[in-house]
Design a protein around this motif. Structure first.
Motif, PDB file in Angstrom:
ATOM      1  N   UNK A 147     -23.250 -20.325   1.626  1.00 14.98           N
ATOM      2  CA  UNK A 147     -22.228 -21.149   2.295  1.00 14.98           C
ATOM      3  C   UNK A 147     -22.609 -21.482   3.736  1.00 14.98           C
ATOM      4  N   UNK A 148     -23.867 -21.244   4.104  1.00 17.30           N
ATOM      5  CA  UNK A 148     -24.347 -21.580   5.439  1.00 17.30           C
ATOM      6  C   UNK A 148     -24.498 -23.098   5.553  1.00 17.30           C
ATOM      7  N   UNK A 154     -22.850 -12.227   6.648  1.00 15.21           N
ATOM      8  CA  UNK A 154     -22.181 -11.075   7.279  1.00 15.21           C
ATOM      9  C   UNK A 154     -20.911 -11.441   8.034  1.00 15.21           C
ATOM     10  N   UNK A 155     -20.381 -12.649   7.848  1.00 11.85           N
ATOM     11  CA  UNK A 155     -19.080 -12.974   8.415  1.00 11.85           C
ATOM     12  C   UNK A 155     -17.998 -12.606   7.402  1.00 11.85           C
ATOM     13  N   UNK A 187     -17.344 -16.644  -2.610  1.00  8.55           N
ATOM     14  CA  UNK A 187     -16.734 -17.741  -1.877  1.00  8.55           C
ATOM     15  C   UNK A 187     -17.495 -19.043  -2.120  1.00  8.55           C
ATOM     16  N   UNK A 188     -16.759 -20.066  -2.594  1.00  2.89           N
ATOM     17  CA  UNK A 188     -17.368 -21.350  -2.925  1.00  2.89           C
ATOM     18  C   UNK A 188     -16.416 -22.491  -2.560  1.00  2.89           C
ATOM     19  N   UNK A 189     -16.976 -23.673  -2.414  1.00  2.00           N
ATOM     20  CA  UNK A 189     -16.194 -24.885  -2.243  1.00  2.00           C
ATOM     21  C   UNK A 189     -15.962 -25.472  -3.632  1.00  2.00           C
ATOM     22  N   UNK A 206     -24.718 -24.792   1.124  1.00  2.00           N
ATOM     23  CA  UNK A 206     -26.181 -24.847   1.197  1.00  2.00           C
ATOM     24  C   UNK A 206     -26.698 -25.271  -0.183  1.00  2.00           C
ATOM     25  N   UNK A 207     -26.530 -26.551  -0.510  1.00  2.00           N
ATOM     26  CA  UNK A 207     -26.758 -26.997  -1.885  1.00  2.00           C
ATOM     27  C   UNK A 207     -28.218 -27.223  -2.222  1.00  2.00           C
TER      28      UNK A 207
END
Length: 260
Positions: A147-148, A154-155, A187-189, A206-207
């Motif tokens: 998800x960057x 680490x968030x 966690x995903x969109x 980050x696809x």
């Protein structure tokens, strides 16, 4: 507060967004009765019956805490499935306020099997966050770069429980999806096509490195809409500004050198 009272509080959060007055009207009882239940008074049998009938609640769950909250079947009509589930376990602090339970990445595999286990959930660390009220919340640690740059490694993120997956999962919003089918992170969109194709598309920001995953809704255990992001590694934008300044200077120099 005993088990029945905690479960009544959970029902109020799920069905009435934590509003005592709304919850009392749904059950056709006085708001003072609801207040007394939240303060520890055990409800009478007729009230338990009203709860079960009005909200389609499983009697074994409200009385004993066993089995699902609702006796729900996947309703299939015109080839479309209706998925609507509820968290089985919540925790509260000494003031009867809902805790925000943290699921560290190290316990990710354990959470997949213990998400509905009161003993497991109660052993997880819990917190309170300002501005997060009238809902059921859970905190998850991000690991990896799928998800960057939206959510760095680490968030942490805090999600609010989603009870109606068909109508409440909004396209291009970020969710924590609890499912065995998601291997590289919770966690995903998401793109919601549950009603149309019986499919939930889970995309990484980050696809280039992480492909889209198509999730069968029947494998989903919980859905949490991300409401808050916590990042302890605060980036220094100076390097970006320096590069932009250098680029601007180079463009200006090229303009001067070009013939007019």
């Amino acid at each position: 507060m005993n088990g029945i009272n905690l479960r009544i509080k959970q029902l109020m959060e799920v069905f009435a967004d934590g509003n005592r007055s709304t919850f009392a009207k749904m059950l056709e009882i006085g708001e003072s009765n609801v207040r007394s239940y939240l303060n520890g008074t055990e409800p009478k049998a007729n009230v338990i019956e009203k709860i079960c009938v009005s909200l389609a609640i499983n009697p074994e769950w409200i009385v004993l805490g066993s089995g699902p909250m609702q006796k729900l079947n996947n309703i299939v009509a015109e080839g479309k499935s209706d998925y609507q589930k509820f968290p089985k376990v919540i925790t509260v602090d000494s003031s009867n306020q809902d805790n925000i339970v943290l699921v560290p990445q190290t316990l990710k595999a354990g959470y997949l099997s213990g998400y509905n286990n009161p003993q497991f959930i109660q052993k997880l660390p819990s917190y309170r966050m300002p501005g997060l009220n009238n809902g059921i919340f859970r905190m998850f640690e991000i690991e990896g770069n799928s998800m960057f740059p939206t959510l760095p490694n680490k968030s942490f993120v805090v999600g609010q429980f989603v009870d109606d997956w068909i109508k409440s999962i909004k396209d291009n919003q970020i969710y924590a999806i609890i499912s065995n089918e998601i291997e590289d992170g919770f966690v995903k969109r998401c793109t919601n096509r549950i009603e149309k194709y019986d499919n939930l598309m889970c995309k990484s920001d980050n696809r280039r490195s992480y492909p889209t995953q198509n999730i069968n809704p029947s494998t989903i255990k919980e859905v949490w809409e991300i409401k808050l992001h916590l990042n302890f590694d605060l980036p220094d934008p100076a390097d970006i500004y320096d590069r932009m300044n250098d680029l601007e200077a180079e463009v200006q120099q090229m303009k001067r050198l070009l013939p007019k």
